[in-house]
Write an enzyme that holds these catalytic residues in place. Sequence first.
Site, PDB file in Angstrom:
ATOM      1  N   TYR A 111       0.841  -1.198   0.000  1.00  0.00           N
ATOM      2  CA  TYR A 111       0.000   0.000   0.000  1.00  0.00           C
ATOM      3  C   TYR A 111       0.884   1.261   0.000  1.00  0.00           C
ATOM      4  CZ  TYR A 111      -4.037   2.814   1.479  1.00  0.00           C
ATOM      5  OH  TYR A 111      -5.045   3.727   1.569  1.00  0.00           O
ATOM      6  N   ASP A 112       1.813   1.310   0.967  1.00  0.00           N
ATOM      7  CA  ASP A 112       2.664   2.503   1.090  1.00  0.00           C
ATOM      8  C   ASP A 112       3.529   2.702  -0.157  1.00  0.00           C
ATOM      9  OD1 ASP A 112       1.604   2.297   3.591  1.00  0.00           O
ATOM     10  OD2 ASP A 112       3.493   2.232   4.666  1.00  0.00           O
ATOM     11  N   GLU A 113       4.206   1.628  -0.552  1.00  0.00           N
ATOM     12  CA  GLU A 113       5.115   1.757  -1.700  1.00  0.00           C
ATOM     13  C   GLU A 113       4.323   1.972  -2.993  1.00  0.00           C
ATOM     14  OE1 GLU A 113       8.028   2.369  -1.047  1.00  0.00           O
ATOM     15  OE2 GLU A 113       9.066   0.879   0.173  1.00  0.00           O
ATOM     16  N   VAL A 136     -12.692   5.912  11.911  1.00  0.00           N
ATOM     17  CA  VAL A 136     -13.878   6.740  12.148  1.00  0.00           C
ATOM     18  C   VAL A 136     -15.152   5.925  11.916  1.00  0.00           C
ATOM     19  CG1 VAL A 136     -15.187   8.763  11.380  1.00  0.00           C
ATOM     20  CG2 VAL A 136     -12.711   8.928  11.646  1.00  0.00           C
ATOM     21  N   SER A 137     -15.214   5.214  10.796  1.00  0.00           N
ATOM     22  CA  SER A 137     -16.415   4.417  10.527  1.00  0.00           C
ATOM     23  C   SER A 137     -16.551   3.290  11.555  1.00  0.00           C
ATOM     24  CB  SER A 137     -16.397   3.875   9.094  1.00  0.00           C
ATOM     25  OG  SER A 137     -15.128   3.379   8.754  1.00  0.00           O
ATOM     26  N   ARG A 184      -3.896  10.833  14.736  1.00  0.00           N
ATOM     27  CA  ARG A 184      -4.215  11.085  13.332  1.00  0.00           C
ATOM     28  C   ARG A 184      -4.856  12.459  13.252  1.00  0.00           C
ATOM     29  NH1 ARG A 184      -1.674   7.049  13.276  1.00  0.00           N
ATOM     30  NH2 ARG A 184      -1.971   5.147  12.073  1.00  0.00           N
TER      31      ARG A 184
END
Length: 210
Positions: A42-44, A85-86, A108
Amino acid sequence: MRICFSWLYIAREIRVYGDPEVHPQTEEYWGKVNPIGIRSCYDEGKRCAETLFFDYYRQHNVDIKVVRIFNTYGPRMQPHDGRVVSNFIVQALKGENITIYGNGNQTRSFCYVDDLIAAMLSMMETPKGFTGPVNIGNPGEFSMLELAEQVIALTGSKSTIVFCPLPSDDPKQRQPDITLAKKELNWSPTITLEEGLTKTIAYFKNSLFE
Ligand code: UDP
């Protein structure tokens, strides 16, 4: 040609910063990302997307606009998406346990969706050649414990907070430096966390119990 799909796939582009050592995060910071962890694809992936955009800009003069979207929330989130949040709102409304991962001290910065969209529209109106990247987010920083307490207070829920294992490579803190967005987009967020949560709770109340 103007490429707009950076909007679509650079969702939560803040992943380019990984678990940051610089706080708040400015666009100049290159990030700290584990290349082989469970979150790495995800990050890369986000980082690779930016690389490709800038290669197309340099090699083919494609008109690009890159925004780095920090945590965003609001109506129409998916109830089972797994985002904090959800999760907290759905759990609170159903009277289920509120699941904090780790000790809840990680932070966050949550941006309400309408503020995000306003910033994106301003970005698309900037002159050709202004590529970004530009951080978009709300600098108000909250711990997950504070978020859980606010959700409980705003829903009037009797839910109990429970502590669950922290996923690996979970960033400890995150806060955007939005100096560039203020200067170049003449933008800053206007909706407080309390206002945004109130609207989001109303949405979930309708969609869960209608
Ligand atoms: N989190 C949590 N409980 C949940 C879901 C998430 O405590 O039910 C934590 C998660 O570990 C992270 C933070 O909330 O520290 C934000 O998670 P999210 O997945 O929403 O965003 P990201 O980690 O991608 O910033």
